[in-house]
Design a protein around this motif. Structure first.
Motif, PDB file in Angstrom:
ATOM      1  N   ARG A  98     -10.429   0.840   4.330  1.00  0.00           N
ATOM      2  CA  ARG A  98      -8.967   0.908   3.806  1.00  0.00           C
ATOM      3  C   ARG A  98      -8.392   0.409   2.507  1.00  0.00           C
ATOM      4  O   ARG A  98      -9.143  -0.769   2.193  1.00  0.00           O
ATOM      5  CB  ARG A  98      -8.076   0.102   5.044  1.00  0.00           C
ATOM      6  CG  ARG A  98      -6.686  -0.055   5.118  1.00  0.00           C
ATOM      7  CD  ARG A  98      -5.992  -1.051   6.155  1.00  0.00           C
ATOM      8  NE  ARG A  98      -4.639  -0.863   6.185  1.00  0.00           N
ATOM      9  CZ  ARG A  98      -3.802  -1.437   5.463  1.00  0.00           C
ATOM     10  NH1 ARG A  98      -4.021  -1.980   4.282  1.00  0.00           N
ATOM     11  NH2 ARG A  98      -2.482  -1.275   5.683  1.00  0.00           N
ATOM     12  N   ASN A  99      -7.752   1.014   1.770  1.00  0.00           N
ATOM     13  CA  ASN A  99      -7.313   0.436   0.583  1.00  0.00           C
ATOM     14  C   ASN A  99      -6.448  -0.649   0.797  1.00  0.00           C
ATOM     15  O   ASN A  99      -5.726  -0.976   1.801  1.00  0.00           O
ATOM     16  CB  ASN A  99      -6.452   1.575  -0.079  1.00  0.00           C
ATOM     17  CG  ASN A  99      -5.441   2.012   0.646  1.00  0.00           C
ATOM     18  OD1 ASN A  99      -5.254   2.706   1.593  1.00  0.00           O
ATOM     19  ND2 ASN A  99      -4.403   2.011  -0.122  1.00  0.00           N
ATOM     20  N   ARG A 100      -6.331  -1.487  -0.260  1.00  0.00           N
ATOM     21  CA  ARG A 100      -5.388  -2.839  -0.206  1.00  0.00           C
ATOM     22  C   ARG A 100      -3.915  -2.243  -0.295  1.00  0.00           C
ATOM     23  O   ARG A 100      -3.616  -1.383  -1.292  1.00  0.00           O
ATOM     24  CB  ARG A 100      -5.754  -3.507  -1.404  1.00  0.00           C
ATOM     25  CG  ARG A 100      -4.843  -4.858  -1.315  1.00  0.00           C
ATOM     26  CD  ARG A 100      -5.274  -5.828  -2.437  1.00  0.00           C
ATOM     27  NE  ARG A 100      -6.525  -6.346  -2.566  1.00  0.00           N
ATOM     28  CZ  ARG A 100      -6.881  -7.352  -2.066  1.00  0.00           C
ATOM     29  NH1 ARG A 100      -6.147  -8.313  -1.695  1.00  0.00           N
ATOM     30  NH2 ARG A 100      -8.201  -7.616  -2.086  1.00  0.00           N
ATOM     31  N   THR A 101      -3.160  -2.696   0.382  1.00  0.00           N
ATOM     32  CA  THR A 101      -1.838  -2.547   0.267  1.00  0.00           C
ATOM     33  C   THR A 101      -1.023  -3.837   0.250  1.00  0.00           C
ATOM     34  O   THR A 101      -1.319  -4.987   0.216  1.00  0.00           O
ATOM     35  CB  THR A 101      -1.164  -1.841   1.639  1.00  0.00           C
ATOM     36  OG1 THR A 101      -1.506  -2.814   2.808  1.00  0.00           O
ATOM     37  CG2 THR A 101      -1.694  -0.466   2.043  1.00  0.00           C
ATOM     38  N   THR A 102       0.127  -3.645  -0.642  1.00  0.00           N
ATOM     39  CA  THR A 102       0.912  -4.760  -1.118  1.00  0.00           C
ATOM     40  C   THR A 102       2.305  -5.210  -0.642  1.00  0.00           C
ATOM     41  O   THR A 102       3.355  -5.606  -1.066  1.00  0.00           O
ATOM     42  CB  THR A 102       1.184  -4.493  -2.463  1.00  0.00           C
ATOM     43  OG1 THR A 102       1.836  -3.236  -2.741  1.00  0.00           O
ATOM     44  CG2 THR A 102      -0.192  -4.554  -3.471  1.00  0.00           C
ATOM     45  N   GLY A 103       2.300  -4.743   0.779  1.00  0.00           N
ATOM     46  CA  GLY A 103       3.541  -5.327   1.627  1.00  0.00           C
ATOM     47  C   GLY A 103       3.747  -6.733   2.118  1.00  0.00           C
ATOM     48  O   GLY A 103       2.948  -7.583   1.385  1.00  0.00           O
ATOM     49  N   LYS A 104       4.247  -6.895   3.107  1.00  0.00           N
ATOM     50  CA  LYS A 104       4.661  -8.449   3.490  1.00  0.00           C
ATOM     51  C   LYS A 104       3.367  -9.099   3.618  1.00  0.00           C
ATOM     52  O   LYS A 104       3.324 -10.545   3.475  1.00  0.00           O
ATOM     53  CB  LYS A 104       5.233  -8.202   4.834  1.00  0.00           C
ATOM     54  CG  LYS A 104       5.780  -9.469   5.557  1.00  0.00           C
ATOM     55  CD  LYS A 104       6.752  -8.930   6.598  1.00  0.00           C
ATOM     56  CE  LYS A 104       7.227 -10.501   7.303  1.00  0.00           C
ATOM     57  NZ  LYS A 104       8.193 -10.185   8.306  1.00  0.00           N
TER      58      LYS A 104
END
Length: 166
Positions: free
Chosen positions: A126-132
């Motif tokens: 999974r790619n890195r996400t920048t949410g909470k």
């Protein structure tokens, strides 16, 4: 006068968290294994069965609130309260629901979308996400809950770290 001491003591106990119930008797480690494959589809055939652990013992007593800390695979840890009575399976179910919530809130809050599995190239993590929570490397289906371990740090007597393998 003796009755006043008892009622005063009882009043002070009821003002403390959990109505004065002690957390010192909480188990240091609780295994969450043996209750199925958490977030994945059942990989066993119809004729295969795994023995289920005994799930009659309450591990978090009635009325006692503990906190669960999720750090993997998060950049920003998440902490949620849960209240007993809970058996190991009940605790595992709560942790699973909270992981589902974390992943849902991450997708809703991240300006970076999750790359669908069929569009990933090379290493299919999974790619890195920048949410909470800033989730990285692992999809929810990659995780298998293994245990919760009571923190030994001062001030964290009611805090369990949630462990998951991937």
């Amino acid at each position: 006068p003796e009755n006043l001491k008892l009622s005063s003591t009882a009043a002070k106990a009821s003002q403390r968290p959990n109505g004065g119930k002690s957390k010192r008797s909480l188990p240091k480690e609780i295994s969450l294994l043996g209750y199925g494959n958490d977030f994945n589809f059942d990989e066993l055939g119809e004729d295969d069965e795994l023995p289920q652990p005994d799930d009659t013992k309450v591990v978090i007593p009635n009325g006692v609130t503990v906190r669960l800390r999720f750090e993997y695979p998060l950049t920003i840890p998440a902490i949620f309260p849960v209240t007993g009575p809970l058996t190991a399976r009940g605790l595992r179910d709560k942790a699973q629901q909270l992981y589902e919530r974390i992943y849902r809130e991450e997708e809703e809050s991240s300006p970076v979308p999750v790359v669908p599995l069929h569009k990933r190239r090379g290493l299919i993590n999974r790619n890195r996400t920048t949410g909470k929570y800033g989730i990285w490397w692992h999809d929810l289906g990659d995780l298998e809950l293994t245990s919760v371990i009571l923190s030994e740090k001062p001030g964290e007597e009611d805090l369990y770290d949630v462990f998951a393998d991937s």
